[in-house]
Design a protein around this motif. Structure first.
Motif, PDB file in Angstrom:
ATOM      1  N   LEU A   4       0.853  -1.192   0.000  1.00  0.00           N
ATOM      2  CA  LEU A   4       0.000   0.000   0.000  1.00  0.00           C
ATOM      3  C   LEU A   4       0.882   1.233   0.000  1.00  0.00           C
ATOM      4  CD1 LEU A   4      -3.088   0.956   2.022  1.00  0.00           C
ATOM      5  CD2 LEU A   4      -0.962   2.113   2.619  1.00  0.00           C
ATOM      6  N   ILE A   7      -0.027   9.140  -2.295  1.00  0.00           N
ATOM      7  CA  ILE A   7       0.600  10.379  -2.768  1.00  0.00           C
ATOM      8  C   ILE A   7      -0.287  11.540  -2.328  1.00  0.00           C
ATOM      9  CG2 ILE A   7      -0.466  10.025  -5.073  1.00  0.00           C
ATOM     10  CD1 ILE A   7       2.033  11.525  -6.204  1.00  0.00           C
ATOM     11  N   THR A   8       0.330  12.600  -1.833  1.00  0.00           N
ATOM     12  CA  THR A   8      -0.431  13.732  -1.298  1.00  0.00           C
ATOM     13  C   THR A   8      -0.686  14.777  -2.387  1.00  0.00           C
ATOM     14  OG1 THR A   8       0.664  13.397   0.827  1.00  0.00           O
ATOM     15  CG2 THR A   8      -0.438  15.496   0.522  1.00  0.00           C
ATOM     16  N   ASN A  17       7.878  11.910  -8.566  1.00  0.00           N
ATOM     17  CA  ASN A  17       6.796  11.046  -8.063  1.00  0.00           C
ATOM     18  C   ASN A  17       6.563   9.900  -9.035  1.00  0.00           C
ATOM     19  OD1 ASN A  17       5.034  14.048  -7.282  1.00  0.00           O
ATOM     20  ND2 ASN A  17       6.010  12.732  -5.785  1.00  0.00           N
ATOM     21  N   GLY A  20       9.951   7.607  -9.355  1.00  0.00           N
ATOM     22  CA  GLY A  20      10.337   7.033  -8.050  1.00  0.00           C
ATOM     23  C   GLY A  20       9.217   6.249  -7.403  1.00  0.00           C
ATOM     24  N   ALA A  21       7.968   6.536  -7.758  1.00  0.00           N
ATOM     25  CA  ALA A  21       6.867   5.903  -7.025  1.00  0.00           C
ATOM     26  C   ALA A  21       5.784   5.357  -7.964  1.00  0.00           C
ATOM     27  CB  ALA A  21       6.277   6.901  -6.026  1.00  0.00           C
ATOM     28  N   MET A 126      -1.037   8.495   8.832  1.00  0.00           N
ATOM     29  CA  MET A 126      -0.344   7.637   7.866  1.00  0.00           C
ATOM     30  C   MET A 126      -0.318   6.188   8.390  1.00  0.00           C
ATOM     31  SD  MET A 126       3.110   8.610   5.900  1.00  0.00           S
ATOM     32  CE  MET A 126       4.146   7.303   5.236  1.00  0.00           C
ATOM     33  N   ASP A 129      -3.660   4.706   7.690  1.00  0.00           N
ATOM     34  CA  ASP A 129      -3.769   4.287   6.279  1.00  0.00           C
ATOM     35  C   ASP A 129      -3.217   2.876   6.096  1.00  0.00           C
ATOM     36  OD1 ASP A 129      -4.626   6.818   5.361  1.00  0.00           O
ATOM     37  OD2 ASP A 129      -2.558   7.532   5.148  1.00  0.00           O
ATOM     38  N   ILE A 130      -2.043   2.677   6.660  1.00  0.00           N
ATOM     39  CA  ILE A 130      -1.318   1.417   6.449  1.00  0.00           C
ATOM     40  C   ILE A 130      -1.963   0.272   7.237  1.00  0.00           C
ATOM     41  CG2 ILE A 130       0.919   0.267   6.839  1.00  0.00           C
ATOM     42  CD1 ILE A 130       2.185   3.156   6.522  1.00  0.00           C
ATOM     43  N   VAL A 138       5.246  -1.296   2.356  1.00  0.00           N
ATOM     44  CA  VAL A 138       4.893   0.079   2.026  1.00  0.00           C
ATOM     45  C   VAL A 138       6.001   0.682   1.160  1.00  0.00           C
ATOM     46  CG1 VAL A 138       4.182   2.309   2.980  1.00  0.00           C
ATOM     47  CG2 VAL A 138       3.771   0.218   4.290  1.00  0.00           C
ATOM     48  N   VAL A 140       7.890   3.347  -0.365  1.00  0.00           N
ATOM     49  CA  VAL A 140       8.010   4.810  -0.198  1.00  0.00           C
ATOM     50  C   VAL A 140       9.442   5.239  -0.476  1.00  0.00           C
ATOM     51  CG1 VAL A 140       6.180   5.252   1.500  1.00  0.00           C
ATOM     52  CG2 VAL A 140       8.413   4.436   2.281  1.00  0.00           C
ATOM     53  N   GLN A 144       9.904   9.213   3.522  1.00  0.00           N
ATOM     54  CA  GLN A 144       8.747   8.693   4.265  1.00  0.00           C
ATOM     55  C   GLN A 144       9.110   7.496   5.146  1.00  0.00           C
ATOM     56  OE1 GLN A 144       5.796  10.126   4.368  1.00  0.00           O
ATOM     57  NE2 GLN A 144       6.378  11.697   2.908  1.00  0.00           N
ATOM     58  N   LYS A 189      15.701  17.879  -3.895  1.00  0.00           N
ATOM     59  CA  LYS A 189      14.895  16.883  -4.619  1.00  0.00           C
ATOM     60  C   LYS A 189      13.764  17.604  -5.365  1.00  0.00           C
ATOM     61  CE  LYS A 189      11.289  15.786  -1.349  1.00  0.00           C
ATOM     62  NZ  LYS A 189      10.306  14.855  -0.908  1.00  0.00           N
ATOM     63  N   LYS A 192       6.725  18.776  -5.205  1.00  0.00           N
ATOM     64  CA  LYS A 192       5.460  19.363  -5.674  1.00  0.00           C
ATOM     65  C   LYS A 192       5.292  20.788  -5.185  1.00  0.00           C
ATOM     66  CE  LYS A 192       3.034  16.046  -3.820  1.00  0.00           C
ATOM     67  NZ  LYS A 192       3.103  14.701  -3.446  1.00  0.00           N
TER      68      LYS A 192
HETATM   69  P1  TYM Z   1       4.415  12.323  -1.322  1.00  0.00           P
HETATM   70  O1  TYM Z   1       3.164  12.797  -1.952  1.00  0.00           O
HETATM   71  O2  TYM Z   1       5.336  13.346  -0.759  1.00  0.00           O
HETATM   72  O3  TYM Z   1       5.238  11.466  -2.359  1.00  0.00           O
HETATM   73  C1  TYM Z   1       4.685  10.377  -3.089  1.00  0.00           C
HETATM   74  C2  TYM Z   1       5.796   9.393  -3.436  1.00  0.00           C
HETATM   75  O4  TYM Z   1       6.741  10.009  -4.320  1.00  0.00           O
HETATM   76  C3  TYM Z   1       8.073   9.849  -3.810  1.00  0.00           C
HETATM   77  N1  TYM Z   1       8.859  11.037  -4.218  1.00  0.00           N
HETATM   78  C4  TYM Z   1       9.946  10.990  -5.000  1.00  0.00           C
HETATM   79  N2  TYM Z   1      10.598   9.958  -5.579  1.00  0.00           N
HETATM   80  C5  TYM Z   1      11.684  10.256  -6.341  1.00  0.00           C
HETATM   81  N3  TYM Z   1      12.143  11.514  -6.541  1.00  0.00           N
HETATM   82  C6  TYM Z   1      11.528  12.583  -5.978  1.00  0.00           C
HETATM   83  N4  TYM Z   1      11.983  13.804  -6.201  1.00  0.00           N
HETATM   84  C7  TYM Z   1      10.375  12.344  -5.155  1.00  0.00           C
HETATM   85  N5  TYM Z   1       9.533  13.142  -4.460  1.00  0.00           N
HETATM   86  C8  TYM Z   1       8.611  12.328  -3.892  1.00  0.00           C
HETATM   87  C9  TYM Z   1       7.865   9.777  -2.287  1.00  0.00           C
HETATM   88  O5  TYM Z   1       8.945   9.143  -1.636  1.00  0.00           O
HETATM   89  C10 TYM Z   1       6.583   8.962  -2.183  1.00  0.00           C
HETATM   90  O6  TYM Z   1       6.824   7.567  -2.213  1.00  0.00           O
HETATM   91  N6  TYM Z   1       2.912  10.962   3.273  1.00  0.00           N
HETATM   92  C11 TYM Z   1       3.020  10.478   1.905  1.00  0.00           C
HETATM   93  C12 TYM Z   1       1.681   9.955   1.401  1.00  0.00           C
HETATM   94  C13 TYM Z   1       1.079   8.941   2.290  1.00  0.00           C
HETATM   95  C14 TYM Z   1       1.472   7.573   2.412  1.00  0.00           C
HETATM   96  C15 TYM Z   1       0.578   7.008   3.374  1.00  0.00           C
HETATM   97  C16 TYM Z   1       2.472   6.819   1.838  1.00  0.00           C
HETATM   98  C17 TYM Z   1       0.005   9.150   3.117  1.00  0.00           C
HETATM   99  N7  TYM Z   1      -0.280   7.991   3.776  1.00  0.00           N
HETATM  100  C18 TYM Z   1       0.674   5.660   3.733  1.00  0.00           C
HETATM  101  C19 TYM Z   1       2.566   5.475   2.218  1.00  0.00           C
HETATM  102  C20 TYM Z   1       1.688   4.901   3.147  1.00  0.00           C
HETATM  103  C21 TYM Z   1       3.458  11.619   0.995  1.00  0.00           C
HETATM  104  O7  TYM Z   1       3.196  12.770   1.281  1.00  0.00           O
HETATM  105  O8  TYM Z   1       4.071  11.245  -0.193  1.00  0.00           O
END
Ligand code: TYM
Length: 321
Positions: A4, A7-8, A17, A20-21, A126, A129-130, A138, A140, A144, A189, A192
């Motif tokens: 699970l 993304i915010t 994003n 990487g994700a 968070m 959520d998990i 997870v 991430v 995270q 990095k 957003k």
């Molecule tokens: P968020 O929205 O900051 O980022 C989403 C995913 O993108 C990855 N990421 C990156 N990967 C590579 N290069 C980058 N520059 C880069 N910027 C971001 C992040 O590591 C992430 O995997 N809190 C979390 C969302 C969340 C969540 C959860 C995640 C809420 N509840 C439960 C896992 C499980 C967040 O704000 O991700």
């Protein structure tokens, strides 16, 4: 093993994003996995309600357009009641010091007046959520990881204090080099929330915009491309993006080029090719509000059904109901 991640919607989905994700979620996902738009987390710093709603909608479309099956996506706030209740249970399992120690809380609250309480309790949501979904893994980024570690601590503490309810999750980190840097400032990095979007390629940018941003990427004094993240972070970032799109190692790719300009052209072509189908599918979905709403409702129902027995058990064991 259920995976699970979320993304915010604090901004548009960017290339970091995606590479990487989101792309990994689509490629590596199993039938049981769940991915979601964490809009409740987007309320922990000053936000605009209408903008948040529209970004959540857009991100949902991007997740599906990236190839994650519609059955496996949902929007966090559609489970606000369940998650709100479980967050409370987990806040009652978490010490103040544990939350205040989180690096993200320290960074985002530093020097700010009127820090929202929800920024401090962010990791409890968070964890909810998990743990609600019984996720074992997870995926991430490094940023995270600490939150997932705290989730593990809370799950173990709850299980040993009140009774076995929660699966103990594990963070799964992407391989080295999966961190995409800002094109205008490779020390940072790609993010957003960066105010100046010159160095941020968004997943839904038009091809011309993408090419312009990549052509203007800050590179270092050198002229012959080589992959050296220490001394040539700008070039290294471009080569890593190229490797992520095309396959191969950044160092090997470097030897194919004799000029920085040629690398930039190749990166622009590769990123445009990589994002084109995503953009086309996302725009089609965004044009079909009824279909996106249908997917959203179905996803919420599935996620709710899947998780509610854990919430019921946790409430009972902690002394409620
Ligand atoms: P968020 O929205 O900051 O980022 C989403 C995913 O993108 C990855 N990421 C990156 N990967 C590579 N290069 C980058 N520059 C880069 N910027 C971001 C992040 O590591 C992430 O995997 N809190 C979390 C969302 C969340 C969540 C959860 C995640 C809420 N509840 C439960 C896992 C499980 C967040 O704000 O991700």
């Amino acid at each position: 093993m259920t995976k699970l991640s979320g993304i915010t919607p604090s901004g548009h989905v960017h290339l970091g994003n995606y590479l990487g994700a989101v792309r990994r979620w689509a490629l590596e996902g199993g039938a049981d996995d769940l991915y979601f738009v964490a809009d409740l987390h987007g309320m922990t710093t000053p936000h605009n309600p209408a903008k948040l709603r529209s970004l959540a909608h857009e991100q949902l479309a991007v997740l599906i357009a990236a190839g994650i099956e519609p059955e496996r996506v949902f929007v966090q706030s559609d489970l606000a009641r369940e998650l709100g209740a479980l967050t409370w249970v987990l806040e009652c399992t978490c010490n103040y010091g544990e939350a205040a120690r989180m690096i993200q809380f320290k960074e985002k609250s530093k020097g700010q007046a009127g820090v929202r309480l929800s920024l401090l309790t962010y990791p409890a949501l968070m964890a909810a959520d998990i743990l609600l979904q019984g996720a074992a893994e997870v995926p991430v980024g490094e940023d995270q990881r600490q939150h997932v570690e705290l989730t593990r601590t809370l799950a173990k503490r709850f299980n040993s204090t009140y009774g076995e309810v929660f699966t103990i999750p594990e963070a799964v980190l992407p391989p080295a080099g999966a961190r995409v840097k800002d094109l205008a400032d490779p020390a940072r990095k790609m993010s957003k929330s960066t105010r100046d979007a010159a160095g941020v390629v968004f997943a839904l940018d038009e091809p011309d915009q993408i090419r312009r941003k990549i052509r203007r990427a800050v590179t270092d004094g050198g002229s012959v491309p080589e992959h050296d993240p220490e001394t040539r972070p700008g070039m290294a970032n471009l080569l890593e993006i190229l490797a992520a799109c095309r396959g191969g190692s950044p160092a090997d790719l470097a030897s194919e080029f004799t000029s920085y300009g040629a690398v930039k052209d190749a990166v622009a072509d590769a990123v445009i090719d990589e994002l084109r189908p995503l953009r086309e599918r996302a725009l089609t979905l965004l044009g079909d509000v009824a279909e996106l709403d249908r997917v959203r409702k179905a996803g919420a129902e599935r996620a709710r059904e899947r998780g509610s027995h854990r919430l019921d058990a946790a409430l009972r064991m902690i002394g409620a109901n």
